[in-house]
Write an enzyme that holds these catalytic residues in place. Structure first.
Site, PDB file in Angstrom:
ATOM      1  N   SER A  41      76.114 -85.159 -66.100  1.00 62.66           N
ATOM      2  CA  SER A  41      75.526 -86.190 -66.966  1.00 62.66           C
ATOM      3  C   SER A  41      75.341 -87.538 -66.273  1.00 62.66           C
ATOM      4  O   SER A  41      75.533 -88.594 -66.890  1.00 62.66           O
ATOM      5  CB  SER A  41      76.343 -86.339 -68.256  1.00 62.66           C
ATOM      6  OG  SER A  41      76.279 -85.122 -69.005  1.00 62.66           O
ATOM      7  N   GLU A  45      82.076 -81.679 -59.954  1.00 63.11           N
ATOM      8  CA  GLU A  45      81.329 -81.600 -61.206  1.00 63.11           C
ATOM      9  C   GLU A  45      82.230 -81.021 -62.300  1.00 63.11           C
ATOM     10  O   GLU A  45      82.339 -79.793 -62.437  1.00 63.11           O
ATOM     11  CB  GLU A  45      80.116 -80.687 -61.046  1.00 63.11           C
ATOM     12  CG  GLU A  45      79.135 -81.144 -59.997  1.00 63.11           C
ATOM     13  CD  GLU A  45      77.739 -80.602 -60.281  1.00 63.11           C
ATOM     14  OE1 GLU A  45      76.843 -81.404 -60.481  1.00 63.11           O
ATOM     15  OE2 GLU A  45      77.573 -79.374 -60.334  1.00 63.11           O
ATOM     16  N   GLY A  72      75.497 -81.313 -68.370  1.00 61.11           N
ATOM     17  CA  GLY A  72      74.506 -81.070 -69.424  1.00 61.11           C
ATOM     18  C   GLY A  72      74.975 -81.442 -70.820  1.00 61.11           C
ATOM     19  O   GLY A  72      74.345 -81.068 -71.800  1.00 61.11           O
ATOM     20  N   GLU A  91      77.451 -73.074 -62.996  1.00 60.20           N
ATOM     21  CA  GLU A  91      76.619 -72.114 -63.748  1.00 60.20           C
ATOM     22  C   GLU A  91      76.578 -70.766 -63.033  1.00 60.20           C
ATOM     23  O   GLU A  91      76.535 -69.709 -63.664  1.00 60.20           O
ATOM     24  CB  GLU A  91      75.209 -72.697 -63.950  1.00 60.20           C
ATOM     25  CG  GLU A  91      75.236 -73.804 -65.003  1.00 60.20           C
ATOM     26  CD  GLU A  91      74.171 -74.868 -64.846  1.00 60.20           C
ATOM     27  OE1 GLU A  91      73.182 -74.640 -64.117  1.00 60.20           O
ATOM     28  OE2 GLU A  91      74.322 -75.939 -65.453  1.00 60.20           O
ATOM     29  N   HIS A 102      77.876 -73.631 -57.679  1.00 61.65           N
ATOM     30  CA  HIS A 102      77.614 -74.369 -58.916  1.00 61.65           C
ATOM     31  C   HIS A 102      78.312 -73.661 -60.079  1.00 61.65           C
ATOM     32  O   HIS A 102      78.366 -72.428 -60.120  1.00 61.65           O
ATOM     33  CB  HIS A 102      76.106 -74.466 -59.177  1.00 61.65           C
ATOM     34  CG  HIS A 102      75.786 -75.437 -60.262  1.00 61.65           C
ATOM     35  ND1 HIS A 102      75.913 -75.116 -61.592  1.00 61.65           N
ATOM     36  CD2 HIS A 102      75.394 -76.732 -60.222  1.00 61.65           C
ATOM     37  CE1 HIS A 102      75.603 -76.180 -62.322  1.00 61.65           C
ATOM     38  NE2 HIS A 102      75.272 -77.176 -61.516  1.00 61.65           N
ATOM     39  N   ASN A 130      69.082 -81.409 -58.929  1.00 57.82           N
ATOM     40  CA  ASN A 130      69.082 -79.959 -59.113  1.00 57.82           C
ATOM     41  C   ASN A 130      68.171 -79.638 -60.299  1.00 57.82           C
ATOM     42  O   ASN A 130      68.526 -79.898 -61.442  1.00 57.82           O
ATOM     43  CB  ASN A 130      70.531 -79.505 -59.380  1.00 57.82           C
ATOM     44  CG  ASN A 130      70.633 -78.029 -59.702  1.00 57.82           C
ATOM     45  OD1 ASN A 130      69.655 -77.271 -59.563  1.00 57.82           O
ATOM     46  ND2 ASN A 130      71.815 -77.612 -60.136  1.00 57.82           N
ATOM     47  N   TRP A 131      67.020 -79.081 -59.997  1.00 55.80           N
ATOM     48  CA  TRP A 131      66.044 -78.803 -61.066  1.00 55.80           C
ATOM     49  C   TRP A 131      66.412 -77.561 -61.888  1.00 55.80           C
ATOM     50  O   TRP A 131      65.793 -77.314 -62.924  1.00 55.80           O
ATOM     51  CB  TRP A 131      64.645 -78.617 -60.461  1.00 55.80           C
ATOM     52  CG  TRP A 131      64.006 -79.893 -60.008  1.00 55.80           C
ATOM     53  CD1 TRP A 131      64.521 -81.156 -60.102  1.00 55.80           C
ATOM     54  CD2 TRP A 131      62.708 -80.029 -59.398  1.00 55.80           C
ATOM     55  NE1 TRP A 131      63.628 -82.062 -59.588  1.00 55.80           N
ATOM     56  CE2 TRP A 131      62.504 -81.400 -59.150  1.00 55.80           C
ATOM     57  CE3 TRP A 131      61.703 -79.125 -59.040  1.00 55.80           C
ATOM     58  CZ2 TRP A 131      61.341 -81.886 -58.557  1.00 55.80           C
ATOM     59  CZ3 TRP A 131      60.550 -79.612 -58.451  1.00 55.80           C
ATOM     60  CH2 TRP A 131      60.365 -80.976 -58.216  1.00 55.80           C
ATOM     61  N   LYS A 132      67.325 -76.754 -61.411  1.00 54.50           N
ATOM     62  CA  LYS A 132      67.717 -75.518 -62.115  1.00 54.50           C
ATOM     63  C   LYS A 132      66.474 -74.672 -62.413  1.00 54.50           C
ATOM     64  O   LYS A 132      65.553 -74.633 -61.606  1.00 54.50           O
ATOM     65  CB  LYS A 132      68.534 -75.861 -63.371  1.00 54.50           C
ATOM     66  CG  LYS A 132      69.719 -76.785 -63.045  1.00 54.50           C
ATOM     67  CD  LYS A 132      70.668 -76.989 -64.193  1.00 54.50           C
ATOM     68  CE  LYS A 132      71.772 -77.959 -63.760  1.00 54.50           C
ATOM     69  NZ  LYS A 132      72.783 -78.170 -64.773  1.00 54.50           N
ATOM     70  N   GLY A 176      71.402 -83.233 -62.613  1.00 55.10           N
ATOM     71  CA  GLY A 176      70.634 -82.149 -63.215  1.00 55.10           C
ATOM     72  C   GLY A 176      69.498 -82.708 -64.057  1.00 55.10           C
ATOM     73  O   GLY A 176      68.448 -83.096 -63.555  1.00 55.10           O
ATOM     74  N   GLY A 177      69.723 -82.782 -65.369  1.00 61.58           N
ATOM     75  CA  GLY A 177      68.684 -83.171 -66.328  1.00 61.58           C
ATOM     76  C   GLY A 177      67.879 -84.396 -65.936  1.00 61.58           C
ATOM     77  O   GLY A 177      66.642 -84.392 -66.023  1.00 61.58           O
TER      78      GLY A 177
HETATM   79  P1  PGA Z   1      73.481 -82.612 -65.523  1.00 62.57           P
HETATM   80  O1  PGA Z   1      73.729 -81.410 -64.479  1.00 62.57           O
HETATM   81  O2  PGA Z   1      73.176 -83.852 -64.706  1.00 62.57           O
HETATM   82  O3  PGA Z   1      72.310 -82.162 -66.349  1.00 62.57           O
HETATM   83  O4  PGA Z   1      74.735 -82.778 -66.299  1.00 62.57           O
HETATM   84  C1  PGA Z   1      74.476 -81.613 -63.306  1.00 62.57           C
HETATM   85  C2  PGA Z   1      74.538 -80.347 -62.498  1.00 62.57           C
HETATM   86  O5  PGA Z   1      74.572 -79.244 -63.069  1.00 62.57           O
HETATM   87  O6  PGA Z   1      74.553 -80.398 -61.250  1.00 62.57           O
END
Ligand code: PGA
Length: 252
Positions: A213, A167, A173, A97, A95, A9-11, A234-235
């Site tokens: 993470s 998650e 993050g 967020e 998600h 997930n590049w956000k 994510g990251g």
């Molecule tokens: P992260 O994000 O790997 O940066 O913790 C995961 C996500 O939001 O799907």
């Protein structure tokens, strides 16, 4: 055996040009990989361009969000049909967020999930508790509520297209992933709950990803758990070598 899925997930990252550089590097690094399915969720603006660049590679496209209506006066929104039109196969719904920053309720998440399924997109449906909920020992009741509300109206036969992503919000993050045992406990409960709602086949066949993470250093121990069928990253999906190492997790 369930085929694992590793999704990135590049956000809110990457212009079209940056997306092109990253995807070409990744394509090179995952040549010959056939065990896990691979999906990338770029921003909407890069989707069409990337659809040409991933053609013939094992990389599938995933959207980060979708709106539930097909068309109409909904400024700023994107429909499932539009996503299919640009070669998208998966879509992330619910998600944390989006739930937290954009106030998406379980009901909204459910509408998005049903709209995705209706148009032939495979939803990656995110669930997970806050740190406070975990400390209050409410984790399982929170994820059960999210599953119950989010999967309302989904037919047994549609579950083959649904992916669940557990998650924990405190792990996203933060660099502080759930331990493999913490994740496995919840994944196991999710699978049992799917059994209660949908029966044996969907419970056995539904992929349950872990997210929060995920890194090259912890992917192998996470994937060694019996009920972890992949990862939502994510990251670490923003660096091709790290994401490729996650895709090439060591099986046990
Ligand atoms: P992260 O994000 O790997 O940066 O913790 C995961 C996500 O939001 O799907």
């Amino acid at each position: 055996m369930i085929r694992p899925l590793i999704a990135g997930n590049w956000k809110l990252h990457n212009t079209t040009r940056q997306a092109e550089v990253l995807i070409m590097e990744l394509r090179e690094l995952v040549k010959g990989v056939d065990l896990p399915e691979i999906a990338i969720a770029p921003p909407f603006t890069a989707m069409h361009h990337l659809s040409h660049l991933v053609a013939g590679s094992p990389i599938k496209l995933c959207a980060q969000d979708v709106f539930w209506e097909k068309s109409g006066a909904f400024t700023g929104e994107i429909s499932a049909e539009m996503l299919r039109d640009v070669g998208c196969e998966y879509v992330i719904v619910g998600h944390s967020e989006r739930r937290a920053t954009f106030h998406e309720t379980d009901e909204v998440v459910n509408k998005k999930l049903l709209a995705a399924l209706r148009e032939g997109l495979k939803p990656i449906f995110c669930i997970g508790e806050t740190l406070e909920e975990r400390e209050m020992e409410e984790t399982l009741s929170v994820v059960k509520r999210q599953l119950n509300e989010g999967l309302k109206g989904v037919l047994d036969g549609q579950m083959k297209d649904v992916v669940i992503a557990y998650e924990p919000i405190w792990a996203i993050g933060t660099g502080r992933a759930a331990t493999p045992e913490q994740a496995e406990d919840v994944h196991n409960a999710v699978r049992n709950y799917l059994y209660d709602i949908f029966g044996l086949e969907p419970a056995r066949g539904t992929r349950i990803l872990y997210g929060g993470s995920v890194k090259p250093e912890n992917i192998d121990s996470l994937m060694a758990q019996p009920n972890i069928d992949g990862a939502l990253v994510g990251g670490a999906s923003l660096k091709a070598p790290d994401f490729a190492r996650i895709i090439r997790f060591q099986h046990t």
